[in-house]
Write an enzyme that holds these catalytic residues in place. Structure first.
Site, PDB file in Angstrom:
ATOM      1  N   ASP A  12     -51.806  28.429  21.909  1.00 45.97           N
ATOM      2  CA  ASP A  12     -52.978  28.999  22.509  1.00 45.97           C
ATOM      3  C   ASP A  12     -53.003  29.632  23.407  1.00 45.97           C
ATOM      4  O   ASP A  12     -51.824  29.630  24.254  1.00 45.97           O
ATOM      5  CB  ASP A  12     -54.035  27.662  22.659  1.00 45.97           C
ATOM      6  N   ASP A  14     -55.828  31.218  26.210  1.00 40.86           N
ATOM      7  CA  ASP A  14     -56.405  30.976  27.197  1.00 40.86           C
ATOM      8  C   ASP A  14     -56.392  29.544  27.999  1.00 40.86           C
ATOM      9  O   ASP A  14     -56.781  28.414  27.128  1.00 40.86           O
ATOM     10  CB  ASP A  14     -57.858  31.160  27.140  1.00 40.86           C
ATOM     11  N   MET A  46     -65.333  25.018  23.609  1.00 47.73           N
ATOM     12  CA  MET A  46     -64.310  24.539  23.722  1.00 47.73           C
ATOM     13  C   MET A  46     -64.153  23.003  24.002  1.00 47.73           C
ATOM     14  O   MET A  46     -63.204  22.412  23.718  1.00 47.73           O
ATOM     15  CB  MET A  46     -63.246  25.032  25.106  1.00 47.73           C
ATOM     16  N   SER A 103     -55.076  32.777  18.887  1.00 45.66           N
ATOM     17  CA  SER A 103     -55.930  32.904  20.033  1.00 45.66           C
ATOM     18  C   SER A 103     -57.294  33.489  19.403  1.00 45.66           C
ATOM     19  O   SER A 103     -57.254  33.985  18.626  1.00 45.66           O
ATOM     20  CB  SER A 103     -55.632  33.766  21.327  1.00 45.66           C
ATOM     21  N   GLY A 105     -59.133  34.756  21.630  1.00 44.16           N
ATOM     22  CA  GLY A 105     -59.128  35.963  22.626  1.00 44.16           C
ATOM     23  C   GLY A 105     -58.960  37.345  21.957  1.00 44.16           C
ATOM     24  O   GLY A 105     -58.716  37.418  20.868  1.00 44.16           O
ATOM     25  N   LYS A 150     -58.428  28.159  13.441  1.00 44.87           N
ATOM     26  CA  LYS A 150     -57.204  28.246  13.976  1.00 44.87           C
ATOM     27  C   LYS A 150     -56.305  27.524  12.580  1.00 44.87           C
ATOM     28  O   LYS A 150     -55.351  27.995  12.255  1.00 44.87           O
ATOM     29  CB  LYS A 150     -56.686  27.532  15.289  1.00 44.87           C
ATOM     30  N   ASP A 171     -55.253  23.498  24.481  1.00 49.20           N
ATOM     31  CA  ASP A 171     -55.962  22.794  25.484  1.00 49.20           C
ATOM     32  C   ASP A 171     -57.370  22.557  24.881  1.00 49.20           C
ATOM     33  O   ASP A 171     -58.168  21.777  25.304  1.00 49.20           O
ATOM     34  CB  ASP A 171     -56.383  23.447  26.777  1.00 49.20           C
TER      35      ASP A 171
HETATM   36 MG   LIG Z   1     -57.419  27.496  25.522  1.00 52.65          MG
END
Ligand SMILES: [Mg+2]
Length: 216
Positions: A12, A14, A46, A103, A105, A150, A171
């Site tokens: 991951d 971020d 998250m 990610s 992101g 993911k 995380d």
């Molecule tokens: Mg993260």
């Protein structure tokens, strides 16, 4: 990628490879009202309360990131890099692991960090910009824009690359979802410790340098 079947370790980005949430930093560029709205959506996703696809487009519609903003976030990723990330990734590569950034992101913002860390492959979301560099949408087909994205992308990459072993470290709940798709999932709490991830992960670390001992 070597000719031998690889071992793939998915990172991951971020608040794992770097201490920032890129989307929240993009929102900060638009002022406190946009930041508050976006950060609340990011946290909800998250921590597992809201499916990611419910916030993914909404956050970007609020921010409307410009191409030039990608450079700002790219620099922030570098400034806040996890302190042991570079040495850890070098150590894992020497042990035969191929690192991949996985990610939700935005690819152009992640590229400088991946380059610094020696990660050749970025699996993240492409943004579209018009000729003036204004926001023009994102790749809605990319799996990490959705809940369960993911593990879906990992399964696609396993079919493509035929790895002999796979691992994921991250995380967020979107990372924890990958548990069933990899041999080893490692929760990460070096920047933000999320209770659901800590409870659900068999392994949980606070420094990336703890990773090689877990992966062997
Ligand atoms: Mg993260």
């Amino acid at each position: 990628m070597s000719a031998h079947p690889p071992k793939l370790v998915f990172f991951d980005c971020d608040t794992t490879l770097s201490g920032i949430e890129g989307v929240d930093e993009l929102a900060r560029l638009r002022g406190p009202t946009v930041l508050a709205a976006v950060a609340a959506m990011t946290t909800a996703a998250m921590e597992g309360g809201t499916p990611l696809e419910q916030v993914f487009a909404r956050r970007l519609d609020l921010i409307r990131p410009r191409r030039a903003d990608m450079d700002v976030i790219g620099r922030l990723y570098l400034e806040h890099v996890e302190p042991t990330a570079k040495e850890t990734i070098a150590e894992l590569k020497a042990a035969g692991w191929t690192p991949v950034v996985l990610s939700a992101g935005y690819t152009p913002a992640i590229e400088p960090l991946a380059k610094l860390l020696g990660i050749a492959r970025i699996e993240a979301v492409q943004l579209r910009f018009d000729a003036a560099g204004n926001y023009a949408g994102f790749d809605e087909s990319f799996p990490t824009t959705r809940a369960q994205g993911k593990p879906a992308r990992i399964r696609e990459l396993k079919r493509e690359l035929r790895p002999v072993r796979t691992a994921m470290v991250g995380d967020g709940v979107s990372d924890l979802e990958a548990t069933a798709a990899v041999d080893v999932f490692v929760g990460f709490g070096g920047f933000v410790e999320r209770a659901k991830v800590r409870a659900g992960a068999r392994h949980f670390i606070h420094r990336l340098s703890e990773l090689p001992a877990l992966l062997g």
